[in-house]
Design an enzyme around this catalytic site. Sequence first.
Site, PDB file in Angstrom:
ATOM      1  N   HIS A   1      -0.592   3.202 -13.219  1.00  0.00           N
ATOM      2  CA  HIS A   1      -0.300   4.144 -12.116  1.00  0.00           C
ATOM      3  C   HIS A   1       0.557   3.435 -11.077  1.00  0.00           C
ATOM      4  O   HIS A   1       0.057   2.596 -10.326  1.00  0.00           O
ATOM      5  CB  HIS A   1      -1.603   4.628 -11.466  1.00  0.00           C
TER       6      HIS A   1
ATOM      7  N   HIS B   1       4.172   3.918  -8.273  1.00  0.00           N
ATOM      8  CA  HIS B   1       5.282   4.675  -7.683  1.00  0.00           C
ATOM      9  C   HIS B   1       6.468   3.737  -7.577  1.00  0.00           C
ATOM     10  O   HIS B   1       6.410   2.755  -6.830  1.00  0.00           O
ATOM     11  CB  HIS B   1       4.901   5.195  -6.290  1.00  0.00           C
TER      12      HIS B   1
ATOM     13  N   LYS C   1       0.973  14.887 -14.603  1.00  0.00           N
ATOM     14  CA  LYS C   1       0.234  14.560 -13.380  1.00  0.00           C
ATOM     15  C   LYS C   1      -0.071  15.819 -12.584  1.00  0.00           C
ATOM     16  O   LYS C   1       0.824  16.604 -12.277  1.00  0.00           O
ATOM     17  CB  LYS C   1       1.080  13.605 -12.529  1.00  0.00           C
TER      18      LYS C   1
ATOM     19  N   HIS D   1      -4.775  13.574  -9.404  1.00  0.00           N
ATOM     20  CA  HIS D   1      -5.033  13.133  -8.020  1.00  0.00           C
ATOM     21  C   HIS D   1      -6.234  13.950  -7.571  1.00  0.00           C
ATOM     22  O   HIS D   1      -6.118  15.135  -7.266  1.00  0.00           O
ATOM     23  CB  HIS D   1      -3.816  13.383  -7.118  1.00  0.00           C
TER      24      HIS D   1
ATOM     25  N   HIS E   1      -6.956   6.442  -9.250  1.00  0.00           N
ATOM     26  CA  HIS E   1      -7.324   5.698  -8.037  1.00  0.00           C
ATOM     27  C   HIS E   1      -8.662   6.132  -7.443  1.00  0.00           C
ATOM     28  O   HIS E   1      -8.711   6.665  -6.340  1.00  0.00           O
ATOM     29  CB  HIS E   1      -6.203   5.760  -6.981  1.00  0.00           C
TER      30      HIS E   1
ATOM     31  N   ASP F   1      -1.332   1.886  -8.134  1.00  0.00           N
ATOM     32  CA  ASP F   1      -0.893   2.864  -7.125  1.00  0.00           C
ATOM     33  C   ASP F   1       0.006   2.213  -6.082  1.00  0.00           C
ATOM     34  O   ASP F   1       0.034   2.634  -4.918  1.00  0.00           O
ATOM     35  CB  ASP F   1      -2.076   3.569  -6.451  1.00  0.00           C
TER      36      ASP F   1
END
Length: 345
Positions: free
Chosen positions: A13, A15, A101, A138, A176, A249
Amino acid sequence: MQSLTIRRPDDWHVHLRDGAMLKAVAPFTARQFARAIVMPNLSPPVTSLAAASAYRERIVAAAGPKTGTRFTPLMTCYLTDDANADEIARGHAEGVWVAAKLYPANATTNSAHGVTDIRKLWPTLERMQAIGMPLLVHGEVTDPDIDIFDREAVFIDRVLGGLVRDFPALRIVLEHITTAEAAQFVADAPATVAATITPQHLHLNRNALFAGGLRPHAYCLPVVKREKHRLAVRAAAVSGSPKYFLGTDSAPHAVDAKEASCGCAGIFNAPFALESYAVVFDEEGALDKFEGFASEHGPRFYGLPLNEGEVTLERRTAVVPDRVVDLVPFHSGGTLGWQMSRSLP
Ligand code: DOR
Ligand code: ZN
């Protein structure tokens, strides 16, 4: 134990952003990890196959030449109310999309196009279940009446339990996790359900947000919780259970976007991610469980091969700079008792 060599790990995971930020941050992830599940919350979000393919090429270009190691980005599809099950299935069959996602609309950064009502996704989830494509979640409700520290636990009650029941063969990753409730839910769930765990949720409790003043660089979503939750998430991470695996994350934002009257959520942990996790496993007396968490549980859950190659961490002081590529990294200005010394592809 003075050094620890493990199979080359993956980040399930991350970004990586786009443009100049992508070029700046991708090499840090590529240096430590063989593969990474790349989040699709760009602006605009990565909803089409063409956008995902083009983004993957930009990532490879940004990560590749300087690192000297192979790095494979694993792309995800951003689900919206208008998700097209056929396009998603085609992208999965063509090997572009590894997973999809689910952002509840407005739950976090660039999630305005997220899903407003999970029932709108039913046909897509049916298809994903049929083709074996994992759903990444999420897990926070967005209801403003729900206390922000309770949003994960309420999501589990209101949404996730039903999803697991209604889609018994759909592989679901609760991303997360931050609470005892999430760790327990995953532990009790069937083997189709797993969770990623970030370094910050292993290191920080909510006092970190207010230590001597407001600390924007400790702010991420889901927000860090009470100490009892941190301890529960730690216990899950080091338990050796195949349901929990590494997902940093890492979520870089420019310093002025973090240090603002309405600052962005996200912690840039990519430069020292493995070191940060290793410290936790060491503190918990569980270094023998680190390889499973970092390098084995994720690929097994996703049905992907384990990596070849290895990385070595040594017990020596790593000094974390105040700034890395003009960003404030996690553990900025601090030290960590482990340092990655070697990475062989
Ligand atoms: O802290 C976060 N930052 N949490 C998220 O869910 C999104 C991420 C980002 O993209 O900045
Ligand atoms: Zn994220």
